[in-house]
Structure formats: structure tokens, C-alpha cells
Write an enzyme that holds these catalytic residues in place. Structure first.
Site, PDB file in Angstrom:
ATOM      1  N   VAL A 249       0.812  -1.223   0.000  1.00 55.06           N
ATOM      2  CA  VAL A 249       0.000   0.000   0.000  1.00 55.06           C
ATOM      3  C   VAL A 249       0.842   1.268   0.000  1.00 55.06           C
ATOM      4  CG1 VAL A 249      -2.023  -1.049   1.076  1.00 55.06           C
ATOM      5  CG2 VAL A 249      -0.255  -0.017   2.518  1.00 55.06           C
TER       6      VAL A 249
ATOM      7  N   TYR B  67      -0.481   5.110  15.909  1.00 51.64           N
ATOM      8  CA  TYR B  67      -1.612   4.278  15.493  1.00 51.64           C
ATOM      9  C   TYR B  67      -2.927   5.017  15.712  1.00 51.64           C
ATOM     10  CZ  TYR B  67      -4.636   0.134  15.278  1.00 51.64           C
ATOM     11  OH  TYR B  67      -5.616  -0.775  14.953  1.00 51.64           O
TER      12      TYR B  67
ATOM     13  N   ALA C   1      -3.428   8.272  15.901  1.00 48.95           N
ATOM     14  CA  ALA C   1      -3.515   9.383  14.961  1.00 48.95           C
ATOM     15  C   ALA C   1      -3.892   8.885  13.566  1.00 48.95           C
ATOM     16  CB  ALA C   1      -2.186  10.139  14.919  1.00 48.95           C
TER      17      ALA C   1
END
Length: 257
Positions: free
Chosen positions: A71, A160, A162
Site C-alpha cells: 500500500v 496508530y 492518529a
């Protein structure tokens, strides 16, 4: 008597891509979709896991394809998109379930670690949406995977938290912009047992006892218990639902307030 015809909660006949679909919650969703009658591409960076998950999808009578992606690299997402179109003839559902986590404190986390988490967990959702939305058929559904960490303060999870807070905000923004052709919603799981965290949440551990005590349903979830929410949001039964974050946490968030 007034006749009423409801839309079934089902993904039967849908063509789905699950990013991060070879492990954890993403894999449960991919296999759950296949069990319910969807054709599914479950993809990640791990070629062996892609192969294994595709075999499990096919064992459930669904069509699959084997393609890896990262990704953080939009070109690999575009390759998955083209494979899905070539294999299935189109794309109805995309689930963005990739993840990255760091347990560094607010004052201790370094730039590279912060950037790594946000690059995968937040920017990855943007890249997935940009790669797939233009190619999806009308009445398509994008489902992002958020977290309870976006709503609650949890120790040593600033990056994580955020990132997942950003996923919630991005989901609402994308829902507004892509409507009415594509619906965009998020699922925010609570504490869920996966192969990756099974030791942490094992029965008898202090962490497990704390969670069970604070959760109104009295336990953590199995990853298969997130599948129903994903099927609902991917199905035509949720045709008037967009921009929502569906929390699946056994009541933990409300009890923590």
C-alpha cells in the site's frame, strides 16, 4: 397488510478486493465474503499468504486471483485493480484492511517510526481509494478498517491512534466526494483476537482480564465477529449508509466514558 420487501444482508454475486486480506481481520473478512457468495481477491505483500488465502477462498466455491501489493506503492495497487477487472469483469467492493502499529510513547516515537505507521495505515487508505474508486461500478462500496484507538486514549499508541483518527476523517470526506456512485464507510473494531495478538489476549493474562472486566459483553471478540459488519456495509442492504464509522467493540467505548 402492507407488503414490505427488504434487501438481504449479503454479498452474494459481488466482486471484492480485500487489501490486507491475508491475515488478521482482513483475512476473516475475505473468507467471510467468499463463504457468502462473493468472488474475492485477498492481497498483501506476502506471496505465500496470498497463495494460501486464495486457495481457501476457492475451497469455499468462490473465484480468486493471486496478486501481491504494497500500500506504500500505488503502482502495485493499480496492478491489483487491473487483475480484479480482468478476472471478475469489474469491482463492486473494496476493503482497506492493511495495518501497521507502533507501541512507542508520544515523547519517545521517532520520525521514521511515526512516518511508517501513517504511511501504511492512513496514506495507504488514500492510495487504495485513489486506485480503485475510479474503476468501481456504480453502487460500489469501500470499507475502511479503523479502530477503537481513534476514539479512546490508549497508552503508547500515538501514531496508530492518529492514523486511525485520520482514517475516520478521510472516510467521511471520501463518502461525501464519491457519492452517490460509491459509498464509503469504516468499521472500528474493539479488542479482537487474531493470530498476531493471540498471546497478548490469551485467557488468564492480566491484559485479557482487564478488557473482559471493562467490556459490557464480558469478553474480547473473535475476528470472525467483525465479518458481519463488513458484509452489511458491502451489501445492498446498506444502500443508504455512507460516511459512517460502525463501532464493533462489545460496548467497551461507552463503558469507558
Amino acid at each position: 397488510m402492507v407488503e414490505y420487501e427488504h434487501t438481504p444482508v449479503s454479498v452474494e454475486g459481488k466482486r471484492a478486493v480485500v487489501i490486507g486480506g491475508t491475515s488478521g481481520i482482513g483475512q476473516a473478512i475475505a473468507l467471510g465474503f467468499a463463504e457468502d457468495g462473493a468472488d474475492v481477491i485477498a492481497t498483501s505483500r506476502d506471496e505465500q499468504k496470498v497463495e494460501e488465502t486464495a486457495t481457501e477462498i476457492e475451497a469455499r466455491g468462490a473465484q480468486a486471483a493471486r496478486v501481491t501489493c504494497d500500500v506504500t506503492d500505488a503502482t502495485t495497487l493499480e496492478a491489483v485493480r487491473e487483475t480484479a477487472i480482468e478476472t471478475f469483469g469489474g469491482i463492486d467492493v473494496v476493503v482497506a484492511s492493511q495495518g501497521a502499529i507502533s507501541r512507542e510513547s508520544v515523547l519517545g516515537i521517532e520520525d521514521d517510526e511515526w512516518d511508517r505507521v501513517l504511511d501504511v495505515a492512513l496514506d495507504g487508505v488514500r492510495r487504495v481509494t485513489q486506485a480503485f474508486a475510479p474503476a468501481m461500478d456504480d453502487d460500489g462500496s469501500i470499507v475502511t478498517i479503523s479502530s477503537l484507538a481513534a476514539q479512546l486514549s490508549m497508552a503508547d499508541l500515538p501514531a496508530y491512534s492518529a492514523a486511525k483518527g485520520g482514517v475516520d476523517a478521510f472516510t467521511r470526506a471520501a463518502a461525501r466526494e464519491l457519492a452517490p456512485e460509491i459509498r464509503v464507510n469504516a468499521i472500528a473494531p474493539g479488542f479482537v483476537i487474531t493470530p498476531q495478538n493471540a498471546d497478548t489476549y490469551a485467557e488468564g493474562t492480566e491484559k485479557r482480564e482487564q478488557i473482559d472486566e471493562r467490556t459490557p459483553l464480558g469478553r474480547v471478540a473473535e475476528r470472525e465477529e467483525i465479518v458481519g459488519a463488513a458484509i452489511y456495509l458491502a451489501s445492498d442492504a446498506s444502500s443508504y449508509v455512507t460516511g459512517e464509522v460502525l463501532t464493533v467493540d462489545g460496548g467497551f467505548a461507552d463503558s469507558a466514558l
